[in-house]
Design a protein around this motif. Structure first.
Motif, PDB file in Angstrom:
ATOM      1  N   ALA A 145       0.745  -1.079   0.246  1.00 19.40           N
ATOM      2  CA  ALA A 145       0.007   0.041   0.077  1.00 19.40           C
ATOM      3  C   ALA A 145       0.816   1.202  -0.095  1.00 19.40           C
ATOM      4  O   ALA A 145       0.571   2.259  -0.639  1.00 19.40           O
ATOM      5  CB  ALA A 145      -0.980   0.114   1.271  1.00 19.40           C
ATOM      6  N   ALA A 146       1.758   1.228   0.711  1.00 18.99           N
ATOM      7  CA  ALA A 146       2.858   2.363   0.447  1.00 18.99           C
ATOM      8  C   ALA A 146       3.434   2.812  -0.624  1.00 18.99           C
ATOM      9  O   ALA A 146       3.636   3.820  -1.121  1.00 18.99           O
ATOM     10  CB  ALA A 146       3.959   2.253   1.867  1.00 18.99           C
ATOM     11  N   VAL A 169       2.153   1.885  -3.420  1.00 18.83           N
ATOM     12  CA  VAL A 169       1.030   2.564  -4.309  1.00 18.83           C
ATOM     13  C   VAL A 169       0.992   4.086  -3.962  1.00 18.83           C
ATOM     14  O   VAL A 169       0.583   4.841  -5.024  1.00 18.83           O
ATOM     15  CB  VAL A 169      -0.324   1.632  -4.044  1.00 18.83           C
ATOM     16  N   ALA A 170       0.907   4.299  -2.827  1.00 20.70           N
ATOM     17  CA  ALA A 170       0.582   5.612  -2.165  1.00 20.70           C
ATOM     18  C   ALA A 170       1.950   6.722  -2.824  1.00 20.70           C
ATOM     19  O   ALA A 170       1.545   7.767  -3.404  1.00 20.70           O
ATOM     20  CB  ALA A 170       0.569   5.854  -0.923  1.00 20.70           C
ATOM     21  N   ALA A 209       1.458   7.133  -6.631  1.00 19.89           N
ATOM     22  CA  ALA A 209       0.281   8.235  -6.913  1.00 19.89           C
ATOM     23  C   ALA A 209       0.628   9.500  -6.524  1.00 19.89           C
ATOM     24  O   ALA A 209       0.598  10.400  -7.359  1.00 19.89           O
ATOM     25  CB  ALA A 209      -0.925   7.784  -6.179  1.00 19.89           C
ATOM     26  N   LYS A 210       1.446   9.696  -5.452  1.00 20.74           N
ATOM     27  CA  LYS A 210       1.739  10.876  -4.944  1.00 20.74           C
ATOM     28  C   LYS A 210       2.781  11.683  -6.041  1.00 20.74           C
ATOM     29  O   LYS A 210       3.056  12.782  -6.298  1.00 20.74           O
ATOM     30  CB  LYS A 210       2.403  10.851  -3.432  1.00 20.74           C
ATOM     31  N   LYS A 233      -5.942   2.617   1.088  1.00 18.12           N
ATOM     32  CA  LYS A 233      -5.272   3.592   1.018  1.00 18.12           C
ATOM     33  C   LYS A 233      -5.364   4.158  -0.356  1.00 18.12           C
ATOM     34  O   LYS A 233      -5.133   5.678  -0.379  1.00 18.12           O
ATOM     35  CB  LYS A 233      -3.561   2.985   0.873  1.00 18.12           C
ATOM     36  N   MET A 234      -6.005   3.552  -1.054  1.00 17.08           N
ATOM     37  CA  MET A 234      -6.261   4.203  -2.374  1.00 17.08           C
ATOM     38  C   MET A 234      -7.418   5.335  -2.091  1.00 17.08           C
ATOM     39  O   MET A 234      -7.450   6.294  -2.858  1.00 17.08           O
ATOM     40  CB  MET A 234      -6.610   3.082  -3.559  1.00 17.08           C
ATOM     41  N   GLU A 239      -8.005   6.900   0.501  1.00 16.33           N
ATOM     42  CA  GLU A 239      -7.570   7.864   1.218  1.00 16.33           C
ATOM     43  C   GLU A 239      -6.891   8.897   0.386  1.00 16.33           C
ATOM     44  O   GLU A 239      -6.922   9.904   0.607  1.00 16.33           O
ATOM     45  CB  GLU A 239      -6.661   7.261   2.390  1.00 16.33           C
ATOM     46  N   VAL A 240      -5.988   8.456  -0.636  1.00 15.66           N
ATOM     47  CA  VAL A 240      -5.292   9.091  -1.567  1.00 15.66           C
ATOM     48  C   VAL A 240      -6.024   9.581  -2.832  1.00 15.66           C
ATOM     49  O   VAL A 240      -5.633  10.238  -3.433  1.00 15.66           O
ATOM     50  CB  VAL A 240      -3.934   8.665  -1.954  1.00 15.66           C
ATOM     51  N   LEU A 281      -7.001   7.713  -5.437  1.00 14.05           N
ATOM     52  CA  LEU A 281      -6.401   6.731  -6.742  1.00 14.05           C
ATOM     53  C   LEU A 281      -7.398   6.012  -6.974  1.00 14.05           C
ATOM     54  O   LEU A 281      -7.820   4.910  -6.391  1.00 14.05           O
ATOM     55  CB  LEU A 281      -5.156   6.161  -6.308  1.00 14.05           C
TER      56      LEU A 281
END
Length: 344
Positions: free
Chosen positions: A84-85, A87-88, A91-92, A126-127, A129-130, A132
């Motif tokens: 997950a980290a 992926v985040a 995305a960032k 997590k997706m 949250e951000v 994505l």
């Protein structure tokens, strides 16, 4: 009658470019008309991490012919061990625009896909949250479910429960093939649906009547005519839920015309001419820009393209029957009717 019209340069929100010789052969077919595309990650091995996506993007850009302008929008292949980290972070950085969910075994190169959705719960949260998006291949792979019912069953068994369990997750149901899919997407917030060129044209009779037509075989498989008509109505409606994702999927002819032929229609070359015919037949040329150029960027929170293309009606347009990949010929989708709209 309209003989010429101009729209913003379109994007393709679901595209297979493959790799190596095939990538070099088919990329120009997309870049000729399309400014951007969501690039599918189902390579062998798949594009799983941000590092994988960066390397694949570099290979795509290196294959782009001089003088062509095209932006690949990268995705990650969701597995049960996806971090997950990572992926985040991808995305960032702006590198990755979506994550792709393949139910394991659903389509080409999907063996690494998800079987146990509890194992990807943290990634989906997590997706959400951000912000994505999750792009889903919307079919179950249960052998007890008829292949023509797998999209409708997926909505009930997988998609709706996942969305209810992960509030705020933005989802694209890709290559919708049924009225069930159209109705579900229309009823949801934070959701989009892509519709392919070929599913606007063919139904299951095109594949099976008069002999098996391997170049019309795709996954999800084309359904009854009533479903095709529902797709045309959705695509031509201007409804912002729906946008173009060609799912253009090149395979060499030797693997299509085979005892166990590959699934996929290669539509990159002539999509815009085909779409203009479909939209004109529906008396909806005025909504083609929304479907091909505006609704997708709006969902992905990107600006529409500033460049434009013009489509002009005249004598039939001729496209090559095949594209040479270096590994063998790839047959271009034949809509079964003359194409009179030319792109400039």
């Amino acid at each position: 009658m309209t003989q010429s019209f101009t729209i913003r340069r379109p994007d393709d929100w679901h595209l297979h470019l493959r790799d190596g010789a095939m990538l070099r052969a088919v990329l120009p077919e997309t870049a000729r008309h399309f400014a951007r595309a969501i690039i599918m990650p189902n390579l062998v091995p798949p594009v799983v991490t941000g590092k994988d996506a960066a390397a694949y993007r570099d290979r795509i850009l290196a294959a782009l012919p001089d003088g062509m302008s095209f932006e690949p929008l990268m995705t990650l292949y969701l597995t049960e061990t996806t971090d997950a980290a990572d992926v985040a972070a991808a995305a960032k950085s702006g590198l990755v625009k979506a994550v792709k969910l393949y139910p394991a075994g659903a389509t080409t190169n999907s063996a690494s896909g998800v079987r146990d959705f509890d194992k990807v719960r943290g990634v989906l949260e997590k997706m959400a949250e951000v912000g994505l998006p999750l792009c889903v291949h919307g079919e179950v792979t249960d052998p007890a479910v008829d292949i023509f019912d797998r999209e409708a069953v997926f909505i009930d068994r997988v998609l709706d429960p996942v969305r209810k369990a992960t509030r705020g997750l933005r989802v694209v149901m890709e290559h919708i093939t049924t009225a069930n899919g159209v109705d579900y997407v229309k009823s949801q917030d934070d959701m989009g649906g892509t519709i392919t060129t070929h599913h606007l044209v063919i139904n299951r009779n095109h594949i099976l009547v008069g002999g098996i037509k391997p170049h019309y075989y795709c996954l999800p498989v084309a359904k009854r005519e009533e479903h095709r008509l529902a797709l045309v109505k959705a695509a031509t409606s201007g409804d912002p839920h729906f946008f173009l994702g060609t799912d253009s999927a090149p395979h060499i002819d030797a693997l299509k015309e085979h005892a166990c032929g590959c699934a996929g229609c290669f539509t990159a070359t002539n999509t815009m001419s085909v779409l203009a015919e479909v939209f004109e037949a529906a008396a909806a040329l005025e909504t083609l820009e929304a479907f091909a150029s505006l609704n997708g960027p709006a969902f992905y929170r990107l600006p529409p393209n500033e460049e434009t293309i013009t489509l002009t009606k005249g004598d039939p347009v001729t496209y090559p029957d095949r594209v040479d990949s270096g590994d063998g010929p790839v047959t271009v989708f034949d809509p079964g009717f003359p194409l009179h709209w030319r792109v400039s």
